[in-house]
Scaffold this motif. Sequence first.
Motif, PDB file in Angstrom:
ATOM      1  N   ILE A   1       0.699  -1.032   0.012  1.00  0.00           N
ATOM      2  CA  ILE A   1      -0.161  -0.094  -0.148  1.00  0.00           C
ATOM      3  C   ILE A   1       0.844   1.100   0.011  1.00  0.00           C
ATOM      4  CG2 ILE A   1      -1.615   1.288   1.389  1.00  0.00           C
ATOM      5  CD1 ILE A   1      -2.812  -1.569   2.268  1.00  0.00           C
ATOM      6  N   VAL A   2       2.073   1.120   0.859  1.00  0.00           N
ATOM      7  CA  VAL A   2       2.964   2.544   0.971  1.00  0.00           C
ATOM      8  C   VAL A   2       3.680   2.652  -0.407  1.00  0.00           C
ATOM      9  CG1 VAL A   2       4.825   3.353   2.087  1.00  0.00           C
ATOM     10  CG2 VAL A   2       3.023   2.058   3.288  1.00  0.00           C
ATOM     11  N   LEU A   3       3.896   1.653  -0.818  1.00  0.00           N
ATOM     12  CA  LEU A   3       4.842   1.757  -2.082  1.00  0.00           C
ATOM     13  C   LEU A   3       4.163   1.564  -3.405  1.00  0.00           C
ATOM     14  CD1 LEU A   3       7.907  -0.541  -1.022  1.00  0.00           C
ATOM     15  CD2 LEU A   3       7.630   1.780  -0.887  1.00  0.00           C
TER      16      LEU A   3
ATOM     17  N   LEU B   1       6.519   2.541  -6.611  1.00  0.00           N
ATOM     18  CA  LEU B   1       6.923   1.892  -7.383  1.00  0.00           C
ATOM     19  C   LEU B   1       6.017   1.249  -8.570  1.00  0.00           C
ATOM     20  CD1 LEU B   1       8.362  -0.716  -4.617  1.00  0.00           C
ATOM     21  CD2 LEU B   1       9.578   0.927  -6.017  1.00  0.00           C
ATOM     22  N   GLY B   2       4.675   1.462  -8.325  1.00  0.00           N
ATOM     23  CA  GLY B   2       3.845   1.182  -9.323  1.00  0.00           C
ATOM     24  C   GLY B   2       3.186  -0.453  -9.102  1.00  0.00           C
ATOM     25  N   TRP B   3       2.236  -0.721  -9.857  1.00  0.00           N
ATOM     26  CA  TRP B   3       1.619  -1.932  -9.563  1.00  0.00           C
ATOM     27  C   TRP B   3       2.679  -3.232  -9.736  1.00  0.00           C
ATOM     28  CZ3 TRP B   3      -1.829  -4.995  -6.820  1.00  0.00           C
ATOM     29  CH2 TRP B   3      -2.016  -6.140  -7.489  1.00  0.00           C
TER      30      TRP B   3
ATOM     31  N   ALA C   1       4.168  -7.408  -7.070  1.00  0.00           N
ATOM     32  CA  ALA C   1       5.142  -8.451  -7.000  1.00  0.00           C
ATOM     33  C   ALA C   1       5.733  -8.722  -5.598  1.00  0.00           C
ATOM     34  CB  ALA C   1       6.341  -8.433  -8.155  1.00  0.00           C
ATOM     35  N   LEU C   2       5.966  -7.619  -5.095  1.00  0.00           N
ATOM     36  CA  LEU C   2       6.276  -7.538  -3.611  1.00  0.00           C
ATOM     37  C   LEU C   2       5.528  -8.382  -2.532  1.00  0.00           C
ATOM     38  CD1 LEU C   2       8.760  -6.803  -1.468  1.00  0.00           C
ATOM     39  CD2 LEU C   2       7.348  -4.575  -1.225  1.00  0.00           C
ATOM     40  N   LEU C   3       4.264  -8.018  -2.902  1.00  0.00           N
ATOM     41  CA  LEU C   3       3.149  -8.496  -2.069  1.00  0.00           C
ATOM     42  C   LEU C   3       3.181  -9.937  -2.352  1.00  0.00           C
ATOM     43  CD1 LEU C   3       0.776  -8.205  -0.021  1.00  0.00           C
ATOM     44  CD2 LEU C   3      -0.612  -7.787  -2.052  1.00  0.00           C
ATOM     45  N   PHE C   4       3.259 -10.233  -3.619  1.00  0.00           N
ATOM     46  CA  PHE C   4       3.097 -11.856  -3.972  1.00  0.00           C
ATOM     47  C   PHE C   4       4.171 -12.705  -3.190  1.00  0.00           C
ATOM     48  CE2 PHE C   4       0.304 -10.459  -7.729  1.00  0.00           C
ATOM     49  CZ  PHE C   4      -0.752 -10.748  -7.045  1.00  0.00           C
ATOM     50  N   TRP C   5       5.425 -12.077  -3.583  1.00  0.00           N
ATOM     51  CA  TRP C   5       6.445 -12.627  -2.991  1.00  0.00           C
ATOM     52  C   TRP C   5       6.595 -12.760  -1.525  1.00  0.00           C
ATOM     53  CZ3 TRP C   5      10.390 -11.634   0.341  1.00  0.00           C
ATOM     54  CH2 TRP C   5      11.562 -12.599   0.531  1.00  0.00           C
TER      55      TRP C   5
ATOM     56  N   PRO D   1      -1.426   1.932 -11.381  1.00  0.00           N
ATOM     57  CA  PRO D   1      -0.384   2.804 -11.194  1.00  0.00           C
ATOM     58  C   PRO D   1       0.925   2.175 -12.047  1.00  0.00           C
ATOM     59  CG  PRO D   1      -1.487   2.556  -9.093  1.00  0.00           C
ATOM     60  CD  PRO D   1      -1.942   1.537 -10.115  1.00  0.00           C
ATOM     61  N   THR D   2       1.529   2.860 -12.585  1.00  0.00           N
ATOM     62  CA  THR D   2       3.002   2.458 -13.220  1.00  0.00           C
ATOM     63  C   THR D   2       4.121   2.949 -12.516  1.00  0.00           C
ATOM     64  OG1 THR D   2       3.057   4.408 -14.460  1.00  0.00           O
ATOM     65  CG2 THR D   2       2.033   2.617 -15.576  1.00  0.00           C
ATOM     66  N   GLY D   3       4.032   3.696 -11.685  1.00  0.00           N
ATOM     67  CA  GLY D   3       5.304   4.150 -10.717  1.00  0.00           C
ATOM     68  C   GLY D   3       6.334   4.492 -11.429  1.00  0.00           C
ATOM     69  N   ILE D   4       7.551   4.181 -10.793  1.00  0.00           N
ATOM     70  CA  ILE D   4       8.804   4.476 -11.507  1.00  0.00           C
ATOM     71  C   ILE D   4       9.003   3.987 -12.992  1.00  0.00           C
ATOM     72  CG2 ILE D   4       9.822   4.971  -9.353  1.00  0.00           C
ATOM     73  CD1 ILE D   4      11.077   2.190  -9.444  1.00  0.00           C
ATOM     74  N   LEU D   5       8.252   2.820 -13.203  1.00  0.00           N
ATOM     75  CA  LEU D   5       8.445   2.323 -14.520  1.00  0.00           C
ATOM     76  C   LEU D   5       7.810   3.295 -15.674  1.00  0.00           C
ATOM     77  CD1 LEU D   5       7.751  -1.428 -13.722  1.00  0.00           C
ATOM     78  CD2 LEU D   5       9.989  -0.190 -14.071  1.00  0.00           C
TER      79      LEU D   5
END
Length: 198
Positions: A135-137, A141-143, A148-152, A190-194
């Motif tokens: 939620i914070v990132l 970072l984007g979705w 991926a961080l959440l799934f990991w 959200p795409t974030g930094i990408l």
Amino acid sequence: MTVNETGKGAPVVTEPGETTAEAAEITAARAAAETATPDPETAPWSGPARWAIPALAAAVGVVMLWGAFTIEAPTNATRPGPGFVPGVIGALLLVAAVSLVVTGLRGRTTGVSNALTWFETRPVLIVLAGLVAHIVLLEFLGWLLSGALLFWAVAFAFGARAYVRDAVVALSVSAAVQVGFSLGLGLNLPTGILGWGL
């Protein structure tokens, strides 16, 4: 192997070189170990945990249903719309909460209880930490990366330790979700930094 009868009428199996008392002690230890860790599939909870988990599931389910019905869909969104997935998850959480309450009430009437000794807090805390980080990132970072961080984190919480493989699978699942939202629902996550250079 010899089968002897104890004073209580229960048969005790003794191996060669083993006395009846030793066999009875081993049998009692096994029975105590089986009763100390009840099967979570058949034994309901007891104490505050009996109602804490259903209450948490119901609260999250209500919040998700409220969000599903109040979300503002963009004009170019196609059916079933952005509220479909959270609505389904919220409804399933409410069903799970009701099932847990019924199980708890049945356990109260039958006298069967489970002290929640099987419940492990470490995986739950890891999943919650991954959710908070997601939620914070998300905006930064984007979705793709935060998902991926959440799934990991969820895979790690449940014992996965092949870090590179888990990261590849997490990125693949996150990318599939993003493509599904973009093509299936017409929503851009959200795409974030990408997406900063686009």
